[in-house]
Design a protein around this motif. Structure first.
Motif, mmCIF file in Angstrom:
data_model
loop_
_atom_site.group_PDB
_atom_site.id
_atom_site.type_symbol
_atom_site.label_atom_id
_atom_site.label_comp_id
_atom_site.label_asym_id
_atom_site.label_seq_id
_atom_site.Cartn_x
_atom_site.Cartn_y
_atom_site.Cartn_z
ATOM 1 N N THR A 16 0.832 -1.202 0.000
ATOM 2 C CA THR A 16 0.000 0.000 0.000
ATOM 3 C C THR A 16 0.864 1.248 0.000
ATOM 4 N N LEU A 52 2.063 1.989 -3.347
ATOM 5 C CA LEU A 52 0.998 2.524 -4.194
ATOM 6 C C LEU A 52 0.731 4.006 -3.895
ATOM 7 N N THR A 53 0.776 4.388 -2.613
ATOM 8 C CA THR A 53 0.532 5.809 -2.288
ATOM 9 C C THR A 53 1.622 6.681 -2.885
ATOM 10 N N LEU A 110 0.338 10.445 -3.676
ATOM 11 C CA LEU A 110 -0.385 10.831 -2.474
ATOM 12 C C LEU A 110 0.582 11.091 -1.338
ATOM 13 N N ASP A 111 1.767 10.582 -1.464
ATOM 14 C CA ASP A 111 2.759 10.722 -0.408
ATOM 15 C C ASP A 111 4.113 10.814 -1.096
ATOM 16 N N GLU A 157 2.657 20.013 -3.049
ATOM 17 C CA GLU A 157 1.412 19.277 -3.006
ATOM 18 C C GLU A 157 0.507 19.704 -4.145
ATOM 19 N N ALA A 160 -1.072 17.421 -7.024
ATOM 20 C CA ALA A 160 -2.519 17.329 -7.235
ATOM 21 C C ALA A 160 -2.845 17.499 -8.707
ATOM 22 N N ARG A 202 -1.784 14.364 -10.667
ATOM 23 C CA ARG A 202 -2.628 13.250 -10.279
ATOM 24 C C ARG A 202 -3.984 13.357 -10.975
ATOM 25 N N PHE A 206 -7.746 5.958 -9.204
ATOM 26 C CA PHE A 206 -7.572 5.030 -8.083
ATOM 27 C C PHE A 206 -8.779 4.131 -7.922
#
Ligand SMILES: Nc1ncnc2c1ncn2[C@@H]1O[C@H](COP(=O)(O)OP(=O)(O)OP(=O)(O)O)[C@@H](O)[C@H]1O
Ligand SMILES: [Mg+2]
Lengths: 803, 234
Positions: free
Chosen positions: B45, B48-49, B54-55, B74, B78, B81, B87
């Motif tokens: 996981t 994947l993040t 996301l991280d 960030e 965003a 992404r 997701f």
């Protein structure tokens, strides 16, 4: 920002979630809106009141430059008192001495008198004698007559529109006459002007202004330096001259005052705008609807508290409920929402809620305003001409409230990380829980503080109402004696009235023995000489008995002794102030000559307000200066006695309208302003507790929802309902305890200060504080246990199927 | 498309440091279907993040579309992404207050696509995934399989190039699981890169490559020549 609005669609979808969220958790939304709505309602009402209080006298165009002269009188005992009356010669002397002073005016508010013109007769209680300069200083709007000359001649009077209509109907009043039945005889005053009704938010009220020089003949008490009986106002050239004038006043007093008369007297200037709210300690003043800055401050504080409590509810509930919205936040971020957009959106949401609450509060304000206003004795004057700034102000407040309530939840909510979406579920953060505890404790502390204050106010007020006054207020009827003619009928009235067996005693004198004037007395011979300022009371035979007062030494006036016209009765405070061992037979001397002998000492009695200590008092036998006919009625057959008094009065004084009242009513009115603050304080603190409980209710409901699974498991493992209730309330018990520790010292500090304003006060005991804590705790527990018991009773099987 | 060099991710909770990923090197090309497997707690996981922006990693480089992204703000992440990554989660993660249609529409709103075009795009993808009849249902009114299909639709509606899926079949029975796998495979055949975490060797066999993690290390990469395909199934 441009990307934010690019997403109109995003915004709409966001609104959708808000509204569907609301309908999914109506109760929490209701609590938020209701709390804020109550907050805004109370806030708006209080702001209306506060604005009114702060705007007293400001309609006067020269308000910034007008001052009232206040005297600081120091008695030999070291006591200081402030009085708002001065010597008649003071005003003119100030004006000729100080180039900074543009003008001065002297006012003599006259006691109620009977006036008539033709067959129209009215009692007038707003007749004032004034120098012609009154129109230069205060702002009047003349409809008829010449402002500059209106009060130049004796026996001139300027009246307001309402009065003009009462006496003259549609006729032009100028040049017509109004006859005043004053002490100094019946006199006709010629109407020289008509003005618009004077505004109600003024510390002065007038409906008839007569020329002061009417009263200033040779032996008048309204000239010279001997008497202290006029109100003096000063108009400065420029407001910034205040300091320089004030500085030179001691020197002025030293050179101008006949020293022997007013030794130790100082004067200062009180700004006009301060008169309404900052005159609590000043005696002998005629403030219409006098206000109190402490009440204004207290109510402002309450308004702030109630809104603050509602904001706390908002923050607590929003952060507590955030777990529900955390997923939404995570998904939105995942799909590309910026952190900052989410913050704007959440703040926007709370601002919207705040405005909804404001909007809902407006009809509530409208609905409660009349009640609130009648509790404030009608002092709130809502002007509908210029509401816009006020409404804009309210909107600004709603905006600030929305920001304050929304900013923390917004940062908190938007900080949820979408990475956590992958972890399955969101744990609520410790930080949020701690903050919630702190805020809840703060709410309890405010509630406990307000309840403590309320309990103390109620106890103090009851103490005052129940305190023996030194006379019997029950069953004492009084009739105002407004002129020489009615006073001359005292003996025959007494004789006739006593024929009714239910009329026990009849006399005349001051209503509460207070005396409305001050006099100066001294003791002749060695050891005496020192001047005392005392209250003067003029009474008739039988006054002490009729009032139910008590003689502690000697005797009261007696018809059998002719010499009693040169005797006086004094009160204990007076006797003590000279530290006489045996006051009976001692001599006192008045300023204008005659000597009197003390024949009796009367037990101290309270007059006016129990805020004040008893002053030295001297009672003279002087039927011609008696203000009231006093009639002691038996408890039986009151209404027939009143009827009998009325027939007797009308037979003896056919041209004097019959009016009467009871002493107990009069005294209740004296405490009116304290009563009104008391009622409002009770009401407001109940509202504050209600708002706090609303929040607690929401929080517990949320906690119970969150812990429903835990509760189910515990029940399966054998926990009783009592265990469950205890489990859910344990934390609240702690929070209330901590809140008590925080609230009590603060409440103690402020209430001890408030009580110091009273000459006669209760002592603060721990019991008072403990009972307030217990009360709030009980209310909190009731709120809580409703849900705790519900949860305890619920079927565990159902709870476990949850999720 | 995706390249990781010496990637390391360390979680700090108070005094405790957990190395979730220790030195991972990985390359995923456009059009690949990669399955990530490994025991619980091996860092799947977490990986994947990081792949999903996301991280950010503690150390190492991450090139996404030839851009080094491990140090991006960030905001920038965003943006990337939103345009490129979809997701799919084990627990679906639909917004409960929005209908199926509105959930799928959400990424398009964030992309700022005009409403008429949005409608076409959503309807097309719903059609493709056979959920058109459910468009006005709220997530609570849908079965798990239907919810997951809505989630997949949401992941691809904006023509995202990469789908990251964390055990998409974990909460589904075998029939629904199969169906979701079939969807992912079909999307992959249409050119979408798919990275999927799974415990099941059965589902892993749908991928053309399996990456195995153990204690934060990439221990094995198997190229599966005999990959199952949609055509084979039907
Ligand atoms: N936010 C976090 N803070 C601290 N440690 C974390 C955090 N997230 C994950 N970990 C730790 O990192 C390691 C890898 O976790 P990860 O969730 O990536 O494993 P996983 O392979 O997905 O496991 P599973 O198959 O059970 O989902 C675990 O030891 C976990 O405890
Ligand atoms: Mg995992």
């Amino acid at each position: 920002m441009k990307t934010f609005w690019k997403g109109r669609g995003v915004f709409r979808s966001y609104l959708k979630t808000i509204f569907r969220n609301i309908s999914g958790s109506k109760i929490y939304f209701f609590i938020n809106v209701a709390g804020l709505c109550i907050g805004f309602t109370i806030f708006t009402l209080i702001v209306l009141y506060v604005l009114n209080e702060l705007n007293y006298d400001t309609f006067n165009k020269k308000a910034d430059r007008i001052y009232r002269v206040v005297e600081l009188q120091k008695s030999p005992g070291g006591q200081v008192q402030r009085v708002a009356i001065t010597m008649p010669a003071l005003g003119p002397a100030l004006q000729s001495e100080f180039p900074e002073i543009a003008s001065t005016v002297r006012l003599i508010p006259w006691p109620t008198v009977l006036c008539h013109s033709g067959d129209r007769r009215f009692y007038e209680n707003k007749l004032t004698f004034a120098d012609s300069t009154i129109f230069d200083i205060f702002t009047f709007h003349f409809i008829e007559g010449n402002e500059a000359k209106a009060l130049n001649d004796p026996y001139s009077v300027v009246i307001d529109q309402t009065t003009a209509a009462r006496y003259f109907g549609k006729q032009n009043p100028i040049g017509k006459f109004i006859t005043v039945d004053a002490d100094f005889g019946q006199n006709a005053f010629q109407v020289t002007g008509v003005v618009q009704d004077f505004p109600r938010n003024s510390h002065l009220t007038f409906n008839m202004i007569a020329s002061l020089n009417t009263l200033q003949n040779k032996n008048s008490p309204f000239i010279g330096w001997a008497d202290n009986d006029v109100v003096t106002y000063i108009l400065l050239n420029r407001a910034n001259r205040f300091e320089s004038v004030q500085r030179k006043l001691p020197e002025f007093m030293a050179t101008n005052l006949p020293t022997d008369l007013w030794k130790g007297l100082e004067i200062y200037m009180q700004p006009l705008k301060d008169i309404h709210l900052y005159s609590g300690e000043i005696l002998y003043q005629v403030n219409h609807n006098m206000g109190n800055i402490d009440t204004v401050r207290l109510f402002s504080l309450i308004a702030f508290f109630v809104i603050f409590l509602a904001c706390i509810n908002f923050v607590n509930l929003t952060t507590a409920r955030s777990t529900i919205r955390a997923r939404e936040v995570g998904i939105r971020k995942l799909l590309g929402s910026y952190h900052s957009h989410l913050i704007y959106q959440f703040i926007g949401e709370s601002i919207v809620i705040s405005f909804v609450a404001l909007l809902l509060s407006l009809p509530l304000v409208e609905a409660f305003l009349p009640t609130f206003n009648s509790m404030m004795r009608g002092r709130i004057i809502v002007s509908y001409d210029n509401q816009l700034p006020f409404l804009l102000g309210l909107c600004a407040v709603a905006l600030v409230v929305g920001l304050v309530a929304g900013i923390y939840p917004a940062f908190y909510l938007s900080s949820f990380r979408s990475a956590d979406l992958l972890k399955g579920r969101f744990g609520s953060s410790k930080r949020g829980i701690l903050l919630r505890k702190i805020l809840t404790t703060l709410q309890f502390a405010i509630a406990i503080g307000l309840v403590t204050a309320t309990i103390i106010v109620i106890m103090q007020m009851n103490f005052i109402y129940d305190k023996p006054l030194g006379f019997n207020k029950r069953g004492l009827m009084y009739i105002p004696l407004r002129d020489t003619k009615s006073r001359s009928k005292i003996p025959v009235l007494r004789e006739k009235l006593l024929e009714d067996p239910n009329i026990l005693a009849v006399s005349a004198g001051e209503l509460t023995g207070s005396g409305t004037t001050q006099g100066k007395i001294s003791v002749p011979g060695p050891g005496g000489g020192s001047l005392r300022i005392v209250r003067e009371s003029f009474v008739d035979y039988g006054y002490v008995q009729t009032m139910g007062m008590k003689i502690v030494e000697g005797r009261s006036f007696s018809r059998d002794r002719l010499s009693d016209s040169s005797s006086v009765v004094v009160n204990e405070t007076m006797a003590n102030s000279f530290s006489w061992k045996d006051p009976i037979g001692k001599k006192i001397e008045t300023a204008n000559g005659p000597t009197f002998m003390i024949i009796g000492v009367i037990k101290d009695f309270n007059y006016f307000s129990l805020r004040e200590k008893v002053d030295p008092l001297v009672m003279w036998l002087h039927p011609n200066r008696c203000q009231y006919l006093l009639i002691r009625l038996a408890s039986r057959g009151r209404s027939s006695s009143i009827r009998y008094v009325k027939t007797t009065w009308n037979a003896l004084l056919p041209s004097h309208p019959f009016e009467y009242s009871f002493l107990s009513n009069y005294l209740d009115k004296q405490y009116g302003s304290e009563r009104e603050s008391e009622h409002l304080l009770i009401m407001f603190s109940l509202v504050a507790v209600l708002v706090a409980c609303l929040g607690l209710f929401g929080l517990t409901m949320h906690t119970t929802e969150q812990r429903i699974k835990e509760i189910g498991i515990r029940k399966v493992l054998g926990a009783s309902i009592a265990d469950i209730v205890l489990m859910l309330s344990r934390e609240t018990i702690w929070l209330v305890l901590i809140a008590c520790m925080a609230a009590w010292p603060v409440a103690y500090y402020f209430m001890a200060r408030w009580l110091n304003g009273f000459a006669y006060r209760i002592d603060l005991t721990p019991l008072t504080f403990i009972s307030s804590g217990v009360l709030v705790f009980t209310i909190a527990m009731l709120t809580l246990s409703f849900q705790a018991i519900n949860a305890g009773l619920s079927n565990p099987a159902k709870a476990l199927r949850y999720e | 498309m995706i390249r990781l060099y010496n990637l390391r991710k360390i979680y700090r909770t108070g005094q405790v440091e957990t190395t979730a990923i220790a030195n991972a090197n990985l390359r995923i090309d456009p059009g690949e279907f990669v399955a990530i497997t490994g025991p619980s707690g091996s860092g799947k996981t977490t990986l994947l993040t990081i792949l999903g922006l996301l991280d950010s990693p503690t150390e190492g480089q991450y090139y996404f579309l030839d851009e080094e992204v491990s140090k991006l703000t960030e905001k920038r992440r965003a943006d990337l992404r939103r345009r490129n990554i979809g997701f799919v989660f084990q627990n679906f993660n639909l917004i409960n207050q929005l209908t199926a249609y509105e959930n799928i529409e959400l990424p398009l709103l964030h992309m700022g696509i005009a409403s008429s075009q949005r409608k076409d795009m959503v309807m097309a993808v719903m059609d493709k995934l056979r959920i058109t009849t459910r468009r006005n249902h709220y997530p609570q009114q849908l079965s798990g399989g239907q919810q997951q299909r809505v989630a997949v639709a949401r992941a691809v509606v904006g023509n995202q190039r990469v789908i990251l899926a964390d055990e998409p079949t974990g909460n589904l029975d075998s029939r629904n699981g199969e169906e979701v796998m079939e969807l992912l495979a079909r999307l992959n055949e249409d050119g979408t890169t798919v990275v999927m975490v799974t415990h099941s060797t059965e589902y892993a066999s749908w991928a053309n490559r399996v990456v195995q993690l153990f204690d934060g290390h990439v221990t094995n990469e198997n190229i599966l020549e005999g990959k199952r395909s949609v055509s084979e199934l039907s």
